[in-house]
Each structure stands twice: as structure tokens, then as C-alpha cells.
Design an enzyme around this catalytic site. Structure first.
Site, PDB file in Angstrom:
ATOM      1  N   GLY B 316       0.837  -1.206   0.000  1.00  0.00           N
ATOM      2  CA  GLY B 316       0.000   0.000   0.000  1.00  0.00           C
ATOM      3  C   GLY B 316       0.868   1.250   0.000  1.00  0.00           C
ATOM      4  CD1 TRP B 319      -1.420   1.551  -6.067  1.00  0.00           C
ATOM      5  CD2 TRP B 319      -1.888   3.165  -4.604  1.00  0.00           C
ATOM      6  NE1 TRP B 319      -2.448   2.285  -6.582  1.00  0.00           N
ATOM      7  CE2 TRP B 319      -2.770   3.297  -5.696  1.00  0.00           C
ATOM      8  CE3 TRP B 319      -2.007   4.081  -3.561  1.00  0.00           C
ATOM      9  CZ2 TRP B 319      -3.740   4.281  -5.785  1.00  0.00           C
ATOM     10  CZ3 TRP B 319      -2.966   5.065  -3.636  1.00  0.00           C
ATOM     11  CH2 TRP B 319      -3.826   5.158  -4.741  1.00  0.00           C
ATOM     12  CG  HIS B 320       0.051   6.000  -1.032  1.00  0.00           C
ATOM     13  ND1 HIS B 320      -0.379   4.849  -0.469  1.00  0.00           N
ATOM     14  CD2 HIS B 320      -0.974   6.883  -0.927  1.00  0.00           C
ATOM     15  CE1 HIS B 320      -1.623   5.009  -0.034  1.00  0.00           C
ATOM     16  NE2 HIS B 320      -2.004   6.234  -0.303  1.00  0.00           N
ATOM     17  N   GLY B 321       3.744   5.790  -3.845  1.00  0.00           N
ATOM     18  CA  GLY B 321       4.852   6.470  -4.527  1.00  0.00           C
ATOM     19  C   GLY B 321       6.080   5.597  -4.594  1.00  0.00           C
ATOM     20  CG  PHE B 460      -0.015   9.187  -4.877  1.00  0.00           C
ATOM     21  CD1 PHE B 460       1.358   9.393  -4.785  1.00  0.00           C
ATOM     22  CD2 PHE B 460      -0.819   9.745  -3.918  1.00  0.00           C
ATOM     23  CE1 PHE B 460       1.900  10.128  -3.748  1.00  0.00           C
ATOM     24  CE2 PHE B 460      -0.292  10.470  -2.868  1.00  0.00           C
ATOM     25  CZ  PHE B 460       1.072  10.665  -2.789  1.00  0.00           C
TER      26      PHE B 460
END
Lengths: 409, 460
Positions: B316, B319-321, B460
Site C-alpha cells: 500500500g 502504491w502511493h509512490g 500517485f
């Protein structure tokens, strides 16, 4: 009917009737404000029943229209304009128009002088009127940082009062259409001057007069929603409301006198020289950075490709002013102002715009060198603006140049 | 085309007008064309990318339905490879390259490759993956119409930054479409206005403080600047993302589509477990259903549950960066979730004990935001050091910003315990009209910045 009879009557009622009676008694004995509140709640109940889509869309439109009405009441009715910061761009225009509307009729011809900070610093209506023994009444409508686009909308907003003027003086930094690299069509500060004065019907044309897409979008938004353009002013207003109210009132009552009483700045550039061949500038000892920068800008303007942008801009906005004045009795006078602290050689770029309009019989173009003798370092406080001595000299010369034009049929 | 621009407002009014004028059978074409136009307004070239992914996933799903045994799995893998591969290329190439080069040549300067991250790729690939997996699991029938499927992926309100809508939610709504009721329209409009207020007035105002502090934390040392800069960022990211989501949900409602809730006052959470039930709910749900549960969830013992939690949160975070800071942020949340699971279990706390726990949770979340916001790991560690240092420093929040933060708390509590904002949407016309006028005037006059500040989650 005694109490026993009442009891008997109540006992004879059905449960449904008893409930109704109880509700009625409760309502009857309730304090007035509670009864009012319950009625209000009862009224609001139907709105909780899901309304149809059309009603909801209509409700949304009502909200949007209400916003437009409130926005217009604040910013388009002139209410907020009364409290604008006097020395802001929007404020300058607002107060000038306010004073003009209240200016008593004169027995002598009125002459309106447009301009930016060079005219604001360099021209005194008191000195000019005195120089011609009060035969002409001058009005100085110069606003710091303004441009021909701003002047057009200012004149347009003066409306019928424009007819009181016998002449309108339009200054040029140079008659030549020399492109000196300034992006006049996209000058963002014009938005600040005009935001409080454009009508909804102006927005499309006003926005389209900017060529940069982003500025154009901002122009449209600020024209449609005046609050956006006036945001910094509003924050300042809200930060100290009593001070602003007092200041605005004082400026409305006395601002014109303050402005007309201004005598100019005492500094000068005595000792400034330039080698015309090499372009080397010798500054007087102790010259400030702002004096050096402005003198460099006017004495050695940047060399940029000549795209015809200045000609097009002048056609658009000075042309619009001439068109606006077509039905007014005013003569139009073009002047080339003292534009640098040293006499400069004329630009080789032709004055295409002026050449194209000078056939207009009500237009007078003063010779290019009319005020060249004022272009001396001791008469400028920086590279662009006349000092107090220059102000006196230029005001006298302009007044004396205007009077003969008014006297010719 | 940002939601906060005049262009978008004009675009929305035009599309909405045509949507209700056009015959019903034309509307899906209109919405798809409008969605692709919306996407192309950012970068026309990348429409090829999104259409390619749509095409691959559309046919992969049909293949999965029509084939048996290993071929189904092949189709699923093909789709997953295409989605994850493209996401990986655009988002993680520089990160992986940078990491490897730093291992091979420590200290050497690495010039990043010039790769543009396509708008919303993280969101629409997650939607596509969920669709194909649901079809594979037999939880979702394959969609037979290319236009219908393309609209599910590219529908403009949720294309760029969610909420991440599940196929069955979207199509249940889509195939049984009915005009929105008056209440839904009112709620949609109210959500749009709320979203604009959140973004333009609150988020952008807190962004000024957060950007100033995080651009050079060393310029204002001390715990007060570090905490105020971080709290400003916590409020900025909440208002920014939930504002965007409100606009997206509101716009969808005007078209008669119901998107799931994405934020439910997350900073009133009394634990990190609760926080993730209230923050970016559609992402949490996606991570739970497609990663956590796929890894075994809590069915394989405590140790494995904690490991699954940690792995899910690390992914997770990633996924954000594409940055180690995001991985650490994810790992930090995973670790806190695992600790909470050990100490408290999954039960939500009730009563007065929630007050200190809410304050503690907010503090824990803020510590996490440091990794999220700081540009580098060393920068994050510096800020953390300052947050717990003895040096006081000066508060960066202005009185107005503190008032806004307090107002936020009051409104959040009123909504949490009295549904105040929701009820406002259903109030009598004069109340709604007054609220509309106040909201629009506030947006006009109190927008924090003259420049358009992009939404945080767009990156993102």
C-alpha cells in the site's frame, strides 16, 4: 358548563377525538415562540419529502442566482467600491471616477489628461491652470501603472460626463511604434485596475484582448467574479475595517485636494551622462539602484525583434478610445512626453499607428520634440519620472501647448 | 483538466446538459467520449495507453469466461502482467534503477530517466485488476460491451484519483440506471460545493504552511515548527483528497451514479485500525480483498496475520509512490496495525476513553505523514528528530489557520454525532440557498492561493 359536565363530555369522546383534543390543548397552551417554531418545523417538513429532479435542479439554480445577486449587490452596485484602498490600482480608478462625477461644471473649458505614473509625477493641474491664467481647467486622470487599455475602460465608464471635456490629452512614451520588449497585451496589472469596473457584457472582449491563454482565463474569471480580483483588498479591508472606512471617507472627501496639492519629488540626476556611441552611462555619485535601473531602461532600451505588436496594441486600444470619442465634442491631443533624463535620438521605427489616424480632423499630434527641452537629468528624479522642477516646467509647457489648439476652430 | 478550474466547470455543465438531453441509448457514448476528452486534456498521447489496457482487460475477461482450466489462469496472468507491467514501468522504473545503481555504485549521482507518469494510472489499473480478478473468481460476469467496460475504467469523475470503484458496484448502477432523485441531486451538488471549499479554502491554506516547512525544515528548527508543519500537512492531505473525492462522488451523483464513500472523518479514529477503516476506504478495501485476503488474511495463525498485514501495508505504501519513504510509511502503519492487533484485538473503543486514544492516534498518524511528505529519508529523520527535540521554536500556523483547524474539529464532531452536513443537504430551500451563497462567496473570496495547486493524490 361546569367541570363535571366537561368531564362527562370528554368521557363520551372516542379515543381518536380525545387525542385530537389533547393535541389542540397542548398547542393552545404552548408559549408563542414554541408554537411559531413548531409551525416553522411543520412547514419545513414537506422539503424533507424527496422532491422531484426538476425541483432539485430548480433549487440549485435558485442557489446560483442568489449567489449572483449577492455578489452583484456587494461588488457591482458600487457598495464595495466606496471602500477600496485609495492607493491600490482598483482604488485609483474608483476614486478618480468618484471625483469626476462630483466635479462642478466649470466656466472655462475642461481638459482631461490621461497617463501613467509619468504624468502623475510630471503634471500638475494647479500649475498648468495658473500658467494659462485659468483660461482652461485641467483634470489629471493619470494612474500609476495604467495603460491604454485601462484608459479606454476608464473613459468608457465616465460615460456622458465625457461630453464636458473640450480636449483629451493622450500621452505616448514615444510616437514611434518601437517594440521595446514589453508584453502590453498580457499586462496582468490591467486586471487589477479594471476588475471593479467591467460589466458582465465586457468579459468576453476583455478576456480576448489578452493573448496568453492563462492570463486570458484569469481575466475572464476576474471579470465574471469581481471578488476574485479584489481578494487582496478584501483581506486588508477585513483585517482593519474601521481604519479602512475612515481612510476611504477621508480620501473621497479630500483625496482630490491631496492629489492636486502634490508638488513632486525633489531628487534629481544631475551629472548623468551617456556616451551615445558606446552606450556607456555615467551615473551621478550616490545614485540609488532604482535610479540606475530606470535610467538604463529608458536610455538603452532592449533591442528586440520588431513584430508590429506595439502598432497592433495601439490600433486596438488607442483606436478604441478614438472610436469612443467619435461622438463627443472633445478634441484629442497626442503628445510625446519627456521620456528620459537625456534627449534621445528619434527611433528609426516609424510611427505607423499615428500616421494612420492623424487624418482625423479632431486629432492634433503635437510635434515630437515639443517637450524635448525638459529631458534633462536635473529635471528627473529617476530614469522615467520628472521631479518637482521638471513637473513645474512640463505642466506649464503642456498648458501653453494645449490652449492654442482649443482656440482653433 | 483539474476539478478546480473554470474549464472543468464549463465541461461539466456541457456534458451534464447533453447527458439529460440525449436519448438514453446515446448516453454511454457521450460519457465515454467526454471521459476520453477529459483524459486527453491532460496529455492526448496517453489515451493510447489507457485504451490498450482497457482492450487487454476486456478481452482477457471474456477469455476467462469462455475458457477452462489453465487457459483461464493464462488470461488472468496476461491481464495482470499488462496492468502491473505498465504501472511498474511508468511508476517504478526510476525507483528500481536508482536503488540498484546506489547498491552497485554507492554515492554516485544518478540521473533519472525521463518517464512521465500517466495521469491516474495507479487508480485505473487497480480498478481494472479488480474487475479481471472478480471475473476469474466468478464474482463478476464478464462485460460483453466494449463501450460499457471502457466507461467503467475511464469514467471521468473517478478516473484520476478514485474512489476505486468495484465493477459490480458500477455495473449494478449502470445497468439499472435511473434518474437521480431530487434528494440525490441536492446531495450531489452539496458534495461538489463541500469538495471545492475543502480543497480551495482549507487544503490550499494548510498547504502554504506545509510547503514552507517541508521545503527547508532546517530553516525553522524546533518541535513547534515540526509539529505545526506536519499537522498542516495532515490537514492539507485530508482536505485535499477528501475534497477531490467529494467532488468526484457529487459529480457522479448528478449523472445518477453512486460511488462508495472514501473518507469518514478519519482523524476522529481512536486506533490505527479504525483509521484505515475511515481513510481512503476504497483503497483499504481493495488492499484487503485483493492482497490481504489473497495472502491468507487472518486464517493462518497470528504470526501469518501480522506478516500479511505488514506485507499489505508495505505494498500500500509503495502504491502511493516510488520512494523508500512511502515504503517506510506503509511499513510503519503495518507495524502499528500489528501491535494494535496484539494489544487490543479488533474491537473499536467506545465512551470517554476515545478522547485520549483519538489524540494519540492522530499523533501516530502525523508521525507517519512525516515519511509521506518529506522529500528524502534523511529529511524525514531530521523532522522526526525535531518533533521530539527539546528545542521549542515558533508555531508556523497563523491564528486564521488555527481557527480553521478548530472549525474543522467542530464540523467533524457535528457530522460524526449529528450528521449536520448531511442534514444540510436535505434542509428547506432557503437554508440550502443560504448555504450555497455562503459556500460560493467563500470560494470566491477566501481561496488560499492565486495559483492552481494540484491535488496531492494526482501524483500517485
Amino acid at each position: 358548563m361546569d367541570s363535571n359536565e366537561i368531564k362527562a363530555a370528554i368521557n363520551a369522546l372516542s379515543p381518536e377525538q380525545r387525542r385530537e383534543l389533547l393535541a389542540w390543548l397542548k398547542e393552545r397552551n404552548r408559549p408563542l415562540w414554541l408554537a411559531w417554531l413548531s409551525r416553522l418545523r411543520a412547514k419545513s417538513k414537506p422539503a424533507r419529502i424527496p422532491p422531484g429532479l426538476r425541483r432539485a435542479v430548480a433549487g440549485t439554480l435558485v442557489g446560483l442566482i442568489a449567489f449572483a445577486v449577492v455578489e452583484a449587490a456587494i461588488f457591482r452596485s458600487g457598495w464595495y467600491g466606496k471602500y477600496l484602498e485609495p492607493v491600490s490600482m482598483a482604488g485609483q480608478m474608483e476614486y478618480h471616477l468618484f471625483w469626476l462625477r462630483r466635479m462642478p461644471p466649470q466656466k472655462v473649458p475642461d481638459v482631461l489628461v490621461l497617463g501613467d505614473s509619468r504624468i502623475a509625477e510630471g503634471f500638475s493641474v494647479r500649475i498648468a491652470s495658473a500658467a494659462v491664467a485659468g483660461r482652461v481647467h485641467f483634470v489629471n486622470l493619470a494612474m500609476l501603472g495604467s495603460t491604454p487599455r485601462v484608459w479606454y475602460y476608464t473613459l468608457r465608464n465616465i460615460g456622458k460626463d465625457l461630453n464636458r471635456f473640450s480636449a483629451i490629452v493622450i500621452p505616448f512614451v514615444r510616437y514611434s511604434d518601437l517594440d521595446a520588449g514589453e508584453d502590453l497585451p498580457n499586462r496582468v496589472s490591467d486586471l487589477n485596475f479594471l476588475a471593479a469596473h467591467l460589466h458582465w457584457s465586457d468579459c468576453r472582449d476583455f478576456a480576448r484582448s489578452f493573448t496568453d491563454t492563462e492570463v486570458r482565463r484569469d481575466a475572464l474569471a476576474e471579470c465574471l467574479f469581481r471578488g476574485v480580483a479584489l481578494r487582496p483588498d478584501i483581506y486588508e479591508f477585513l483585517s482593519d475595517i474601521p481604519h479602512r472606512l475612515k481612510r476611504a471617507k477621508d480620501w473621497r472627501n479630500n483625496g482630490l485636494a491631496y492629489s492636486e496639492g502634490y508638488t513632486g519629488r525633489p531628487e534629481d540626476l544631475k551629472g548623468l551622462t551617456m556616451d551615445e556611441v558606446s552606450g556607456t552611462i555615467q551615473f551621478p555619485p550616490g545614485a540609488k539602484q532604482s535610479q540606475i535601473d530606470t535610467a538604463r531602461a529608458t536610455l538603452t532600451p532592449p533591442v528586440v525583434p520588431q513584430t508590429g505588436a506595439v502598432t497592433a496594441y495601439r490600433r486596438r486600444w488607442i483606436g478604441a478610445i478614438l472610436e469612443l470619442l467619435k461622438t463627443s465634442p472633445a478634441r484629442v491631443i497626442f503628445i510625446q512626453i519627456p521620456n528620459a533624463p537625456l534627449p534621445l535620438a528619434d527611433s528609426t521605427v516609424p510611427a505607423q499607428f499615428i500616421d494612420s489616424v492623424k487624418v482625423n480632423p479632431r486629432l492634433t499630434v503635437l510635434p515630437v520634440d515639443t517637450f524635448r527641452d525638459v529631458q534633462r537629468p536635473e529635471l528627473f528624479f529617476d530614469g522615467m519620472h520628472l521631479n518637482s522642477t521638471g513637473r513645474r516646467l512640463f505642466s506649464v509647457e503642456l498648458a501653453k501647448a494645449v490652449v492654442p489648439i482649443l482656440e482653433t476652430k | 483538466m483539474l476539478f478546480t478550474t473554470l474549464n472543468f466547470v464549463v465541461f461539466l455543465v456541457v456534458v451534464l446538459g447533453f447527458f439529460y438531453i440525449f436519448p438514453r441509448s446515446w448516453r454511454r457514448y457521450l460519457l465515454l467520449a467526454a471521459s476520453l476528452f477529459f483524459y486527453m486534456a491532460w496529455n492526448a498521447k496517453f489515451v493510447v495507453l489507457i485504451l490498450s489496457l482497457i482492450t487487454i482487460d476486456f478481452f482477457a475477461a471474456l477469455w476467462i469466461v469462455h475458457k477452462q482450466g489453465r487457459r483461464r489462469r493464462t488470461a488472468l496472468l496476461l491481464s495482470l502482467c499488462a496492468n502491473i507491467g505498465l504501472l511498474g514501468y511508468f511508476k517504478y522504473t526510476n525507483f528500481l534503477r536508482d536503488t540498484f545503481l546506489h547498491i552497485l555504485h554507492p554515492g554516485a549521482a544518478v540521473q533519472p530517466l525521463d518517464i512521465i507518469l500517466p495521469l491516474g494510472i495507479s487508480f485505473h489499473t487497480f480498478q481494472s485488476i479488480s474487475y479481471v480478478i472478480d471475473v476469474y473468481r466468478g464474482e463478476q460476469p464478464a462485460i460483453r460491451s466494449y463501450v460499457d467496460y471502457a466507461l467503467f475504467v475511464a469514467f471521468f469523475p473517478q478516473l484520476v484519483a478514485g474512489p476505486i470503484v468495484r465493477a459490480r458496484e458500477f455495473f449494478a448502477n449502470y445497468f439499472n440506471w435511473v434518474r437521480p432523485t431530487g434528494e440525490e441531486w441536492q446531495r450531489g451538488f452539496a458534495l461538489i460545493l463541500t469538495g471545492y471549499v475543502k480543497k480551495l479554502i482549507f487544503a490550499d491554506r494548510f498547504a502554504l504552511v506545509a510547503d514552507r516547512y517541508y521545503s527547508n525544515p532546517a530553516a525553522t528548527p524546533g518541535l513547534l515548527p515540526a509539529w505545526s508543519g506536519t499537522i498542516a500537512f495532515a490537514l492539507q492531505i485530508f482536505f485535499d483528497f477528501s475534497g477531490y473525492t467529494d467532488i468526484a462522488i457529487g459529480v457522479a451523483l448528478l449523472f445518477g451514479f453512486h460511488f462508495p464513500e472514501n473518507f469518514r472523518r478519519p482523524y476522529l479514529s481512536a486506533s490505527i485500525t479504525e483509521f484505515w477503516r475511515r481513510w481512503h476506504m476504497t483503497l483499504s478495501r481493495w488492499l484487503r480483498d485483493y492482497i490481504y485476503i489473497s495472502l491468507g488474511g487472518n486464517r493462518r495463525g497470528k504470526l501469518r496475520t501480522w506478516a500479511n498485514l505488514m506485507a499489505t501495508m508495505l505494498l500500500g505504501g509503495l502504491w502511493h509512490g516510488a520512494n523508500w519513504n512511502f515504503v517506510i510509511w506503509g511499513g510503519y502503519h503495518g507495524a502499528v496495525l500489528a501491535i494494535e492487533r496484539v494489544v487490543w484485538g479488533r474491537e473499536e473503543k467506545r465512551g470517554l476513553v476515545r478522547i485520549p486514544l483519538t489524540v494519540l492516534t492522530f499523533g501516530i498518524v502525523c508521525v507517519g505523514w512525516v515519511f509521506f511528505r518529506a522529500k528524502t529519508l534523511s529529511g524525514a529523520l531530521y523532522v522526526l528528530g525535531q518533533m521530539f527535540s527539546g528545542q521549542t521554536g515558533t508555531l508556523l500556523l497563523s491564528p486564521l489557520q488555527i481557527e480553521l483547524a478548530i472549525a474543522t474539529l467542530v464540523v467533524a464532531l457535528a457530522e460524526e454525532y449529528g450528521s449536520a452536513l448531511t442534514r444540510l443537504g436535505y434542509s428547506p430551500l432557503w437554508v440550502r440557498t443560504a448555504a450555497t451563497v455562503i459556500a460560493l462567496l467563500s470560494i470566491e473570496l477566501f481561496t488560499a492561493s492565486d495559483r492552481t495547486i494540484p491535488f496531492v493524490y494526482f501524483q500517485f
